[in-house]
Design an enzyme around this catalytic site. Sequence first.
Site, PDB file in Angstrom:
ATOM      1  N   ARG A   1       0.822  -1.204   0.000  1.00 48.90           N
ATOM      2  CA  ARG A   1       0.000   0.000   0.000  1.00 48.90           C
ATOM      3  C   ARG A   1       0.859   1.258   0.000  1.00 48.90           C
ATOM      4  O   ARG A   1       0.541   2.254  -0.623  1.00 48.90           O
ATOM      5  CB  ARG A   1      -0.898  -0.014   1.227  1.00 48.90           C
ATOM      6  CG  ARG A   1      -2.348  -0.019   0.817  1.00 48.90           C
ATOM      7  CD  ARG A   1      -3.222   0.419   1.901  1.00 48.90           C
ATOM      8  NE  ARG A   1      -3.343  -0.608   2.921  1.00 48.90           N
ATOM      9  CZ  ARG A   1      -3.741  -0.292   4.141  1.00 48.90           C
ATOM     10  NH1 ARG A   1      -4.008   0.947   4.457  1.00 48.90           N
ATOM     11  NH2 ARG A   1      -3.867  -1.238   5.027  1.00 48.90           N
TER      12      ARG A   1
ATOM     13  N   SER B   1      -9.339  12.052  11.480  1.00 49.39           N
ATOM     14  CA  SER B   1     -10.508  12.326  10.627  1.00 49.39           C
ATOM     15  C   SER B   1     -11.747  11.601  11.137  1.00 49.39           C
ATOM     16  O   SER B   1     -12.873  12.065  10.899  1.00 49.39           O
ATOM     17  CB  SER B   1     -10.223  11.993   9.161  1.00 49.39           C
ATOM     18  OG  SER B   1      -9.871  10.650   8.963  1.00 49.39           O
ATOM     19  N   GLY B   2     -11.582  10.457  11.783  1.00 46.64           N
ATOM     20  CA  GLY B   2     -12.658   9.854  12.559  1.00 46.64           C
ATOM     21  C   GLY B   2     -13.874   9.335  11.812  1.00 46.64           C
ATOM     22  O   GLY B   2     -14.892   9.081  12.430  1.00 46.64           O
ATOM     23  N   GLY B   3     -13.802   9.246  10.482  1.00 49.26           N
ATOM     24  CA  GLY B   3     -14.968   8.768   9.739  1.00 49.26           C
ATOM     25  C   GLY B   3     -15.657   9.882   8.963  1.00 49.26           C
ATOM     26  O   GLY B   3     -16.687   9.662   8.330  1.00 49.26           O
TER      27      GLY B   3
ATOM     28  N   LYS C   1      -3.759  14.893  19.479  1.00 44.85           N
ATOM     29  CA  LYS C   1      -4.519  14.447  18.294  1.00 44.85           C
ATOM     30  C   LYS C   1      -5.975  14.254  18.700  1.00 44.85           C
ATOM     31  O   LYS C   1      -6.376  13.174  19.142  1.00 44.85           O
ATOM     32  CB  LYS C   1      -3.913  13.142  17.765  1.00 44.85           C
ATOM     33  CG  LYS C   1      -4.672  12.537  16.592  1.00 44.85           C
ATOM     34  CD  LYS C   1      -3.825  11.535  15.839  1.00 44.85           C
ATOM     35  CE  LYS C   1      -4.627  10.770  14.824  1.00 44.85           C
ATOM     36  NZ  LYS C   1      -3.788  10.053  13.861  1.00 44.85           N
TER      37      LYS C   1
ATOM     38  N   ARG D   1      -8.007   7.441   7.487  1.00 44.03           N
ATOM     39  CA  ARG D   1      -8.990   7.212   6.425  1.00 44.03           C
ATOM     40  C   ARG D   1      -9.076   8.361   5.421  1.00 44.03           C
ATOM     41  O   ARG D   1      -9.150   8.131   4.218  1.00 44.03           O
ATOM     42  CB  ARG D   1     -10.371   6.954   7.038  1.00 44.03           C
ATOM     43  CG  ARG D   1     -10.502   5.553   7.573  1.00 44.03           C
ATOM     44  CD  ARG D   1     -11.664   5.429   8.530  1.00 44.03           C
ATOM     45  NE  ARG D   1     -11.363   6.003   9.840  1.00 44.03           N
ATOM     46  CZ  ARG D   1     -12.204   6.041  10.858  1.00 44.03           C
ATOM     47  NH1 ARG D   1     -13.424   5.538  10.718  1.00 44.03           N
ATOM     48  NH2 ARG D   1     -11.852   6.532  12.015  1.00 44.03           N
TER      49      ARG D   1
ATOM     50  N   GLU E   1      -3.860  10.894  21.873  1.00 40.19           N
ATOM     51  CA  GLU E   1      -5.095  10.848  21.074  1.00 40.19           C
ATOM     52  C   GLU E   1      -6.294  10.355  21.888  1.00 40.19           C
ATOM     53  O   GLU E   1      -6.551   9.148  21.976  1.00 40.19           O
ATOM     54  CB  GLU E   1      -4.882   9.920  19.865  1.00 40.19           C
ATOM     55  CG  GLU E   1      -6.103   9.835  18.962  1.00 40.19           C
ATOM     56  CD  GLU E   1      -5.890   8.957  17.723  1.00 40.19           C
ATOM     57  OE1 GLU E   1      -4.853   8.293  17.619  1.00 40.19           O
ATOM     58  OE2 GLU E   1      -6.794   8.938  16.863  1.00 40.19           O
TER      59      GLU E   1
HETATM   60  P1  13P Z   1      -8.620   8.431  11.074  1.00 42.36           P
HETATM   61  O1  13P Z   1      -8.159   9.731  10.452  1.00 42.36           O
HETATM   62  O2  13P Z   1      -9.065   7.425  10.050  1.00 42.36           O
HETATM   63  O3  13P Z   1      -9.606   8.649  12.182  1.00 42.36           O
HETATM   64  O4  13P Z   1      -7.353   7.748  11.709  1.00 42.36           O
HETATM   65  C1  13P Z   1      -6.497   8.495  12.458  1.00 42.36           C
HETATM   66  C2  13P Z   1      -5.904   7.655  13.512  1.00 42.36           C
HETATM   67  O5  13P Z   1      -4.719   7.613  13.665  1.00 42.36           O
HETATM   68  C3  13P Z   1      -6.816   6.900  14.389  1.00 42.36           C
HETATM   69  O6  13P Z   1      -6.138   6.401  15.479  1.00 42.36           O
END
Ligand code: 13P
Length: 323
Positions: free
Chosen positions: A33, A243-245, A201, A274, A159
């Site tokens: 990837r 980004s969280g979805g 984060k 994501r 985070e």
């Molecule tokens: P997302 O941006 O997909 O939420 O992932 C960030 C991340 O590191 C989640 O732990």
Amino acid sequence: MNLSDLNKIAQAMVTPSKGILAADESSGTIKKRFDAIGVDSNPDISGVILYDETIWQEAKDGTPLVKLIEQAGAIPGIKVDEGTQALPNCPGELITVGLDKLAERLKKYYERGARFAKWRAVIDIGPRIPSYTAIRTNAHALARYAALCQVAQIVPIVEPEVLMDGDHDIDRCYEVTEFALKETFQELYYQKVALEGMILKPNMAVSGKKSAKQAGIDEVAEKTVRLLRNCVPSAGPGIAFLSGGQSDEEATAHLDAMNRIGGLPWKLTFSYGRALQSAPQKAWSGRSENVAAGQQAFTHRARMNSLASQGKWKSDLETKKAA
Ligand code: 13P
């Protein structure tokens, strides 16, 4: 702990116009990837979060992946939490684990070249949750992790993620995130974590995905900035959102709108998983003939978010292909 060196790394992670790629999924295909998105040559990426499997991987000529990332001018990072478990006596709630032996693991990651780490706590919103127990216990674990990182000369990404999976409105998200952030910074203080040597984060203040009332871009930006101003001390060099979805474009538009507000005490950038990876993955779809399309899609998303981190993004740029 050498705080001045930690601060230099933390500053570099939030260098203006750059952000962090979260590529820390547990997946055997991650190296492929990486090739498909060309992450090791992207000027908009300041750091890459790897997973335990990936950090030990090498290119065909034997060059460690971490070296390729460094050669491209980015900083290698490592996700160090070991996922979540059910939190006792708190139905439906989770605690992030992985503190046992973390000091030893951090030493090895440092030797391999990691200069920052990530630990994700998960706070869900639902009827009667989150509990204070979940918020406090997760904040405590985050702070213990952060202190161990700094002693190992690794910058912790802290985070505390409040999930956007529910039917709650933006104000409920605001309230829960405020609670989680206040508690997290209190625990960071108790564990003597130096804020100059860490990166927060957080999630943004957004409506739950299933909410009938979806807040618009300006409301998300205004409420998130207000929330952060109320909870995050100015000593920290920067904030890198998850980004969280959110959709790719929403994540970009929200970041851009926040940076347009301006006058903030910290840099606001992205640390998306994501929202940076889904478009290139879709374009690539695991096929060698699509590698160029995957790389182009990644370059485009990284560029859009780079502009957003400077408050210079415009939605019509989305239709133009990145060079
Ligand atoms: P997302 O941006 O997909 O939420 O992932 C960030 C991340 O590191 C989640 O732990």
